[in-house]
Design an enzyme around this catalytic site. Structure first.
Site, PDB file in Angstrom:
ATOM      1  N   SER A   9       0.841  -1.193   0.000  1.00 39.21           N
ATOM      2  CA  SER A   9       0.000   0.000   0.000  1.00 39.21           C
ATOM      3  C   SER A   9       0.874   1.241   0.000  1.00 39.21           C
ATOM      4  CB  SER A   9      -0.909   0.018   1.233  1.00 39.21           C
ATOM      5  OG  SER A   9      -1.592   1.258   1.350  1.00 39.21           O
ATOM      6  N   HIS A  10       0.298   2.351  -0.441  1.00 36.50           N
ATOM      7  CA  HIS A  10       1.006   3.624  -0.373  1.00 36.50           C
ATOM      8  C   HIS A  10       1.115   4.134   1.068  1.00 36.50           C
ATOM      9  CE1 HIS A  10       0.431   3.587  -4.677  1.00 36.50           C
ATOM     10  NE2 HIS A  10       1.147   4.683  -4.789  1.00 36.50           N
ATOM     11  N   SER A  11       0.315   3.572   1.948  1.00 36.22           N
ATOM     12  CA  SER A  11       0.306   3.983   3.354  1.00 36.22           C
ATOM     13  C   SER A  11       0.746   2.828   4.237  1.00 36.22           C
ATOM     14  CB  SER A  11      -1.100   4.428   3.762  1.00 36.22           C
ATOM     15  OG  SER A  11      -1.221   4.510   5.173  1.00 36.22           O
TER      16      SER A  11
END
Length: 224
Positions: A9-11
Site C-alpha cells: 500500500s502507499h500507506s
C-alpha cells in the site's frame, strides 16, 4: 510450507491494518506489510516490498495484494529483481486489497496452494457469480439446518472459522446455496442472530462435515 502474503500500500498504516485484519482470521499465515516509503511517507518502496517477499516466502510461494496502479508497478519491479526460481512462485493478485487479502489469508490458512490462494483473492472481483462448489443440489447430497445463536451473526471471525472447518473435509459443502469454503461468499450472506442456515454436503465425508458444521454453528462460535 504454506503460501505467504504481502500487502503493498502507499500507506504504512493501511498495509499494517490490513495485515492485522487478515491475521485475525489466519493466525499462522505469514502476512507481511510493505506500505509507504522507508521514511514513513506516502508512497511505495522497492526495498520494503523486496524484504517482505523474502520474509513471507518459505518455498510455497507468495501472493501480493496492491492498493493502486503505481503500487503494482513497484511490485512488478521488485519481481523483476528476484531469482528466476523465486519469481515463478510470486504472484501479484488482481484483487481489491482488503477483500482479496482476507480471502487469500484464509485460503492459505486452510492449506491452499499458490493457485488456490490467488483464486481466492481474485474471487473478490466476482461477488455475484457462481463459484465451484455451488452446483445445484443432486440426489446424493445430504442436508441439515442450524440456527445462528451468536448475537453478531456470521461476521468476519466466525465466518473465517466456518470456512476453515468446512475446508477440513473433502465433501463439497454449501450454506444457503453458496460455497462454504469461500470466505467472501459466506460473508456476503449477511445473516444475523436467529437466522436459519441450510447446509448441504456431497462427498465421502458429507455427513461428518454436516455434523461438524452444525455443531460449530450451534456452539455460537465460542461467542455465546
Amino acid at each position: 510450507m504454506s503460501v505467504g502474503l504481502v500487502i503493498v500500500s502507499h500507506s504504512d498504516k493501511i498495509a499494517v491494518g490490513i495485515g492485522e485484519l487478515a491475521g485475525q482470521m489466519a493466525p499462522t499465515t505469514r502476512v507481511l506489510a510493505a506500505g509507504g516509503l522507508d521514511d514513513g511517507a506516502i508512497g511505495t518502496s522497492f526495498e520494503k516490498i523486496t524484504r517482505a517477499i523474502a520474509e513471507a516466502d518459505d518455498g510455497a510461494g507468495v501472493v501480493l495484494l496492491c492498493d493502486l496502479g503505481s503500487a503494482i508497478l513497484t511490485a512488478e519491479t521488485a519481481l523483476d529483481f528476484l531469482d528466476d526460481d523465486q519469481r515463478e512462485r510470486v504472484v501479484i493478485a488482481d484483487a481489491p486489497i482488503v477483500e482479496g487479502a482476507v480471502a487469500a489469508a484464509v485460503a492459505a490458512e486452510t492449506g491452499g496452494d499458490l493457485a488456490a490462494v490467488v483464486t481466492a483473492a481474485e474471487s473478490a472481483n466476482r461477488p455475484g457469480t457462481r463459484e465451484p462448489g455451488e452446483s445445484t443440489e443432486s440426489a446424493e447430497a445430504l442436508s441439515a439446518r442450524a440456527t445462528l445463536v451468536n448475537k453478531d451473526g456470521l461476521h468476519a471471525r466466525p465466518a473465517a472459522d466456518f470456512v476453515k472447518r468446512a475446508s477440513d473435509f473433502e465433501a463439497s459443502v454449501t450454506v444457503n446455496g453458496v460455497n462454504a469454503k469461500s470466505l467472501l461468499r459466506i460473508m456476503s450472506l449477511g445473516v444475523g442472530v436467529g437466522s436459519e442456515l441450510t447446509l448441504t454436503a456431497e462427498g465421502p465425508d458429507a455427513q461428518a462435515a454436516l455434523d461438524a458444521l452444525v455443531e460449530l454453528i450451534e456452539s455460537g462460535f465460542g461467542e455465546v
